[in-house]
Design a protein around this motif. Sequence first.
Motif, PDB file in Angstrom:
ATOM      1  N   ALA A   7     -16.359 -19.273  79.235  1.00 20.60           N
ATOM      2  CA  ALA A   7     -15.807 -19.257  77.882  1.00 20.60           C
ATOM      3  C   ALA A   7     -15.815 -17.839  77.331  1.00 20.60           C
ATOM      4  CB  ALA A   7     -16.652 -20.162  76.979  1.00 20.60           C
ATOM      5  N   PRO A   8     -14.914 -17.557  76.397  1.00 19.98           N
ATOM      6  CA  PRO A   8     -14.900 -16.230  75.772  1.00 19.98           C
ATOM      7  C   PRO A   8     -16.218 -15.937  75.072  1.00 19.98           C
ATOM      8  CG  PRO A   8     -12.905 -17.463  75.251  1.00 19.98           C
ATOM      9  CD  PRO A   8     -13.833 -18.424  75.921  1.00 19.98           C
ATOM     10  N   ALA A   9     -16.570 -14.680  74.999  1.00 17.46           N
ATOM     11  CA  ALA A   9     -17.811 -14.265  74.336  1.00 17.46           C
ATOM     12  C   ALA A   9     -17.814 -14.737  72.894  1.00 17.46           C
ATOM     13  CB  ALA A   9     -17.947 -12.747  74.399  1.00 17.46           C
ATOM     14  N   GLY A  10     -18.993 -15.210  72.431  1.00 20.91           N
ATOM     15  CA  GLY A  10     -19.131 -15.619  71.045  1.00 20.91           C
ATOM     16  C   GLY A  10     -18.947 -17.099  70.812  1.00 20.91           C
ATOM     17  N   THR A  11     -18.419 -17.831  71.784  1.00 22.88           N
ATOM     18  CA  THR A  11     -18.250 -19.263  71.613  1.00 22.88           C
ATOM     19  C   THR A  11     -19.493 -20.002  72.081  1.00 22.88           C
ATOM     20  OG1 THR A  11     -17.237 -19.538  73.784  1.00 22.88           O
ATOM     21  CG2 THR A  11     -15.758 -19.102  71.943  1.00 22.88           C
ATOM     22  N   TRP A  12     -19.609 -21.268  71.648  1.00 25.89           N
ATOM     23  CA  TRP A  12     -20.688 -22.134  72.116  1.00 25.89           C
ATOM     24  C   TRP A  12     -20.238 -22.798  73.406  1.00 25.89           C
ATOM     25  CZ3 TRP A  12     -20.585 -27.368  73.174  1.00 25.89           C
ATOM     26  CH2 TRP A  12     -21.817 -27.953  73.451  1.00 25.89           C
ATOM     27  N   THR A  13     -21.107 -22.818  74.410  1.00 27.96           N
ATOM     28  CA  THR A  13     -20.782 -23.478  75.670  1.00 27.96           C
ATOM     29  C   THR A  13     -22.001 -24.226  76.188  1.00 27.96           C
ATOM     30  OG1 THR A  13     -21.396 -21.597  77.065  1.00 27.96           O
ATOM     31  CG2 THR A  13     -19.098 -21.708  76.323  1.00 27.96           C
ATOM     32  N   PHE A  14     -21.729 -25.281  76.950  1.00 25.85           N
ATOM     33  CA  PHE A  14     -22.800 -26.018  77.616  1.00 25.85           C
ATOM     34  C   PHE A  14     -22.187 -26.748  78.799  1.00 25.85           C
ATOM     35  CE2 PHE A  14     -25.673 -29.524  78.481  1.00 25.85           C
ATOM     36  CZ  PHE A  14     -26.912 -28.907  78.404  1.00 25.85           C
ATOM     37  N   THR A  15     -22.779 -26.594  79.976  1.00 28.18           N
ATOM     38  CA  THR A  15     -22.316 -27.300  81.166  1.00 28.18           C
ATOM     39  C   THR A  15     -23.136 -28.564  81.338  1.00 28.18           C
ATOM     40  OG1 THR A  15     -21.662 -25.229  82.234  1.00 28.18           O
ATOM     41  CG2 THR A  15     -21.924 -27.159  83.649  1.00 28.18           C
ATOM     42  N   ASP A  16     -22.471 -29.713  81.322  1.00 29.34           N
ATOM     43  CA  ASP A  16     -23.192 -30.990  81.357  1.00 29.34           C
ATOM     44  C   ASP A  16     -23.463 -31.433  82.795  1.00 29.34           C
ATOM     45  OD1 ASP A  16     -20.862 -32.175  82.319  1.00 29.34           O
ATOM     46  OD2 ASP A  16     -20.487 -33.379  80.523  1.00 29.34           O
ATOM     47  N   ASP A  17     -23.972 -32.648  82.954  1.00 31.49           N
ATOM     48  CA  ASP A  17     -24.393 -33.112  84.272  1.00 31.49           C
ATOM     49  C   ASP A  17     -23.234 -33.637  85.122  1.00 31.49           C
ATOM     50  OD1 ASP A  17     -26.931 -32.334  83.689  1.00 31.49           O
ATOM     51  OD2 ASP A  17     -27.686 -34.333  83.207  1.00 31.49           O
ATOM     52  N   ARG A  18     -22.031 -33.593  84.599  1.00 28.40           N
ATOM     53  CA  ARG A  18     -20.841 -33.828  85.411  1.00 28.40           C
ATOM     54  C   ARG A  18     -20.329 -32.513  85.998  1.00 28.40           C
ATOM     55  NH1 ARG A  18     -16.826 -35.986  81.091  1.00 28.40           N
ATOM     56  NH2 ARG A  18     -17.766 -34.158  80.074  1.00 28.40           N
ATOM     57  N   GLY A  19     -20.946 -31.407  85.572  1.00 29.07           N
ATOM     58  CA  GLY A  19     -20.431 -30.098  85.929  1.00 29.07           C
ATOM     59  C   GLY A  19     -19.305 -29.649  85.039  1.00 29.07           C
ATOM     60  N   GLN A  20     -19.092 -30.363  83.911  1.00 25.83           N
ATOM     61  CA  GLN A  20     -18.014 -30.024  82.986  1.00 25.83           C
ATOM     62  C   GLN A  20     -18.518 -29.035  81.930  1.00 25.83           C
ATOM     63  OE1 GLN A  20     -14.812 -31.126  83.193  1.00 25.83           O
ATOM     64  NE2 GLN A  20     -15.321 -32.229  85.068  1.00 25.83           N
TER      65      GLN A  20
END
Length: 286
Positions: A7-20
Amino acid sequence: MTAPTPAPAGTWTFTDDRGQLASAPRRPTRVIAYIQAGATLLDHGVTPLGVFGSYHDGDTPDRAKSGLLALDEVAYFGAGATLDPERLLAAAPDLVVAVSYGGNLAYGIAPEAAKHLEEQVPLVVLDVGQGRSLDEVRERFAALAASLGGAEDPAAEAALDAARERLRTAAAQPDPPGVLALSAADADQVHLARPHAWPDLRALADLGVRLLDPPRGGGANWSTTGWSEAVSLAPRIALADARSNAAPLGPAGVGDARVIPWNPELPASRAAHTRFFDAVAQALAP
């Protein structure tokens, strides 16, 4: 599986247990979650906007699953077939959190509804099934909560360590009592939990608790049998499913077993696991 695009810098991101990879322009603050996940986030200081249930749940939230959630202050968006994705989206969430028992499917949400939701709002799915240890489930939720600005009380880890030791000590007594986990089906039948299939039961076994395993055959998580067969296992302690979809135990209980309530969908937090270990330790005490 293709690696998610950063994701672009500054955004919120999280990779879940589906790998998404879920992403948003800013840290989500309006979270709607499966009720177990919502109770877990609350234990980390993140209060959900609302919660939803599973196909086993009804028109009101299941108090046994809800942990410390103030159900008069948290919206309930239904359960299973009554979960209306449009009503949920109308509440303007910026994150939906679901759980999975494997297979990358969001538990309690029809696949078409989950796909529709994910097209409109970030969806995070965390695995709470038999492929994960209790510690792994807890740490994944802790990571999600941390990404949302939450954290458990700093004293929670020491309290959990102490509860583990109390349980290990109680389980180490001579002739330890057999413990049977079950969910009442009706007056004639009962579902007996297979200990290896439940992260919380495996955690008890790892601490020395003598869990009784039902006969082979039947389902992967439960063995459905008659009450007489459950009594024949001679449990001295019965962990009885306290969720609203479980039938109440009859007046005869489970033979001579001491019955304590069990929530197979515990909040995945140190505080909740401390309470669970202490309840079992107290039941094991001579």
